[in-house]
Design a protein around this motif. Structure first.
Motif, PDB file in Angstrom:
ATOM      1  N   GLY A  17      -6.751  -1.058   2.074  1.00 34.52           N
ATOM      2  CA  GLY A  17      -7.430  -1.221   0.795  1.00 34.52           C
ATOM      3  C   GLY A  17      -7.792   0.109   0.157  1.00 34.52           C
ATOM      4  O   GLY A  17      -7.612   0.297  -1.053  1.00 34.52           O
ATOM      5  N   GLY A  18      -8.292   1.045   0.957  1.00 31.88           N
ATOM      6  CA  GLY A  18      -8.660   2.354   0.430  1.00 31.88           C
ATOM      7  C   GLY A  18      -7.464   3.141  -0.071  1.00 31.88           C
ATOM      8  O   GLY A  18      -7.494   3.729  -1.160  1.00 31.88           O
ATOM      9  N   TRP A  58       3.004   1.826  -3.204  1.00 30.63           N
ATOM     10  CA  TRP A  58       2.250   2.447  -4.291  1.00 30.63           C
ATOM     11  C   TRP A  58       2.016   3.930  -4.015  1.00 30.63           C
ATOM     12  O   TRP A  58       2.062   4.762  -4.931  1.00 30.63           O
ATOM     13  CB  TRP A  58       0.909   1.744  -4.478  1.00 30.63           C
ATOM     14  CG  TRP A  58       0.943   0.683  -5.540  1.00 30.63           C
ATOM     15  CD1 TRP A  58       0.892  -0.673  -5.366  1.00 30.63           C
ATOM     16  CD2 TRP A  58       1.065   0.898  -6.952  1.00 30.63           C
ATOM     17  NE1 TRP A  58       0.974  -1.310  -6.572  1.00 30.63           N
ATOM     18  CE2 TRP A  58       1.072  -0.370  -7.573  1.00 30.63           C
ATOM     19  CE3 TRP A  58       1.154   2.030  -7.745  1.00 30.63           C
ATOM     20  CZ2 TRP A  58       1.179  -0.531  -8.951  1.00 30.63           C
ATOM     21  CZ3 TRP A  58       1.262   1.879  -9.119  1.00 30.63           C
ATOM     22  CH2 TRP A  58       1.272   0.606  -9.712  1.00 30.63           C
ATOM     23  N   THR A  72       0.823  -1.215   0.000  1.00 28.77           N
ATOM     24  CA  THR A  72       0.000   0.000   0.000  1.00 28.77           C
ATOM     25  C   THR A  72       0.849   1.253   0.000  1.00 28.77           C
ATOM     26  O   THR A  72       0.664   2.153  -0.841  1.00 28.77           O
ATOM     27  CB  THR A  72      -0.923   0.002   1.233  1.00 28.77           C
ATOM     28  OG1 THR A  72      -1.812  -1.111   1.170  1.00 28.77           O
ATOM     29  CG2 THR A  72      -1.722   1.295   1.310  1.00 28.77           C
ATOM     30  N   MET A  82      -3.106   3.669  -6.502  1.00 28.17           N
ATOM     31  CA  MET A  82      -2.961   3.081  -7.839  1.00 28.17           C
ATOM     32  C   MET A  82      -3.666   3.938  -8.886  1.00 28.17           C
ATOM     33  O   MET A  82      -3.132   4.145  -9.985  1.00 28.17           O
ATOM     34  CB  MET A  82      -3.521   1.654  -7.830  1.00 28.17           C
ATOM     35  CG  MET A  82      -2.706   0.684  -6.993  1.00 28.17           C
ATOM     36  SD  MET A  82      -3.368  -1.001  -6.985  1.00 28.17           S
ATOM     37  CE  MET A  82      -2.996  -1.508  -8.672  1.00 28.17           C
ATOM     38  N   ILE A  83      -4.847   4.451  -8.554  1.00 29.82           N
ATOM     39  CA  ILE A  83      -5.559   5.326  -9.494  1.00 29.82           C
ATOM     40  C   ILE A  83      -4.793   6.629  -9.693  1.00 29.82           C
ATOM     41  O   ILE A  83      -4.612   7.105 -10.830  1.00 29.82           O
ATOM     42  CB  ILE A  83      -6.979   5.605  -8.973  1.00 29.82           C
ATOM     43  CG1 ILE A  83      -7.799   4.317  -8.960  1.00 29.82           C
ATOM     44  CG2 ILE A  83      -7.667   6.675  -9.824  1.00 29.82           C
ATOM     45  CD1 ILE A  83      -9.146   4.461  -8.290  1.00 29.82           C
ATOM     46  N   LEU A  93      -4.528   1.905  -0.956  1.00 27.14           N
ATOM     47  CA  LEU A  93      -3.944   1.210  -2.106  1.00 27.14           C
ATOM     48  C   LEU A  93      -4.714   1.526  -3.385  1.00 27.14           C
ATOM     49  O   LEU A  93      -4.104   1.843  -4.420  1.00 27.14           O
ATOM     50  CB  LEU A  93      -3.936  -0.297  -1.843  1.00 27.14           C
ATOM     51  CG  LEU A  93      -3.397  -1.181  -2.982  1.00 27.14           C
ATOM     52  CD1 LEU A  93      -1.964  -0.800  -3.318  1.00 27.14           C
ATOM     53  CD2 LEU A  93      -3.489  -2.650  -2.600  1.00 27.14           C
ATOM     54  N   ALA A  94      -6.036   1.455  -3.330  1.00 29.33           N
ATOM     55  CA  ALA A  94      -6.837   1.752  -4.521  1.00 29.33           C
ATOM     56  C   ALA A  94      -6.637   3.204  -4.958  1.00 29.33           C
ATOM     57  O   ALA A  94      -6.444   3.481  -6.154  1.00 29.33           O
ATOM     58  CB  ALA A  94      -8.314   1.479  -4.230  1.00 29.33           C
ATOM     59  N   GLY A  95      -6.666   4.124  -3.993  1.00 31.93           N
ATOM     60  CA  GLY A  95      -6.472   5.529  -4.325  1.00 31.93           C
ATOM     61  C   GLY A  95      -5.093   5.802  -4.908  1.00 31.93           C
ATOM     62  O   GLY A  95      -4.959   6.566  -5.873  1.00 31.93           O
TER      63      GLY A  95
END
Length: 252
Positions: free
Chosen positions: A232-233, A153, A150, A239-240, A235-237
């Motif tokens: 998770g939040g 990234w 996380t 990567m985007i 990591l997703a943010g």
């Protein structure tokens, strides 16, 4: 698919070779958390906890501190690639240029897991006594790996948006203060009331408390799902954010 897989493997190997050659940075990412652990255990530990078991409390925080130091170098590595012209050369080849970012992230995950194992080994030598079962160890290692992925990234995204390696290092260094404002070294209840709110509701505290609970063999209560949601939040943010930043930078 085969070409994409091969490209990622090549860039992961490239980043790993860079890590091995940069011995000073690798040693610093390992030795600094170890020195901090020895400092808090032998110098401050007696004042913080007179029972002599402070090492069991502080090790989870040191593990995340080690992971943070190791991941922060990714920001500098990515910023270097984005500013030295190498990305333009990669774009002229029949390969996916974004694999260079994937290579940095995967290599950071590998070297930081090794560094974490070394830190845990030293902790065992200075008196760390975990009571976790095999499954709890697996869960703790899995959470540490997720945390490393996380924040690697996140640091990669920071490296993409900054204008130079020096700026990337500065922004990344600011994030390394988060463990000090968490339950890594002292319980949050001992902090001033105005600081407790931040310490209890930032991403580092639930991750540390979950690892601490797993290694001590006690229930993680609500900290476990909070840690997963935070990681998770973010990591997703990240990567985007990284994908958008890379598209803009490489387009320039």
């Amino acid at each position: 698919m085969k070409t994409l897989w091969t490209t990622n493997i090549v860039f992961i190997g490239r980043s790993l070779r860079h890590s091995i050659r940069n011995v000073e940075a690798l040693l610093m990412a390992i030795m600094l958390p170890i020195f901090l652990m020895l400092l808090f255990t032998y110098v401050f530990g007696g004042a913080i906890s007179s029972g002599g078991d402070y090492v069991n409390y502080v090790v989870p925080g040191i593990i995340l501190l080690c992971a943070g130091f190791g991941a922060s170098s990714t920001a500098v590595d990515v910023a270097t690639d984005m500013t030295n012209g190498i990305i333009d050369r990669f774009r002229t080849m029949p390969i996916q240029a974004t694999a260079v970012i994937t290579g940095h992230v995967a290599a950071s995950l590998a070297r930081n897991l090794v560094a974490t194992c070394i830190v845990i080994g030293v902790a065992l030598l200075v008196g760390f006594e975990p009571s976790a079962s095999f499954v709890e160890w697996l869960l703790a290692v899995g959470l540490v790996a997720l945390f490393i992925l996380t924040f690697t990234w996140l640091f990669a995204a920071i490296g993409l948006v900054t204008g130079s390696p020096a700026a990337a290092s500065g922004y990344g260094f600011a994030l390394l203060f988060l463990p000090y404002l968490s339950s890594a070294f002292v319980p949050t209840e001992t902090m001033p009331s105005w600081l407790q709110g931040f310490a209890n509701h930032q991403p580092i505290t639930p991750v540390i408390e979950t690892i601490r609970s797993l290694l001590s063999g006690s229930p993680a209560s609500d900290h476990g799902w909070q840690a997963l949601l935070w990681c998770g939040g973010i990591l997703a943010g990240a990567m985007i954010w990284g994908a958008i930043a890379f598209a803009r930078k490489s387009g320039d």
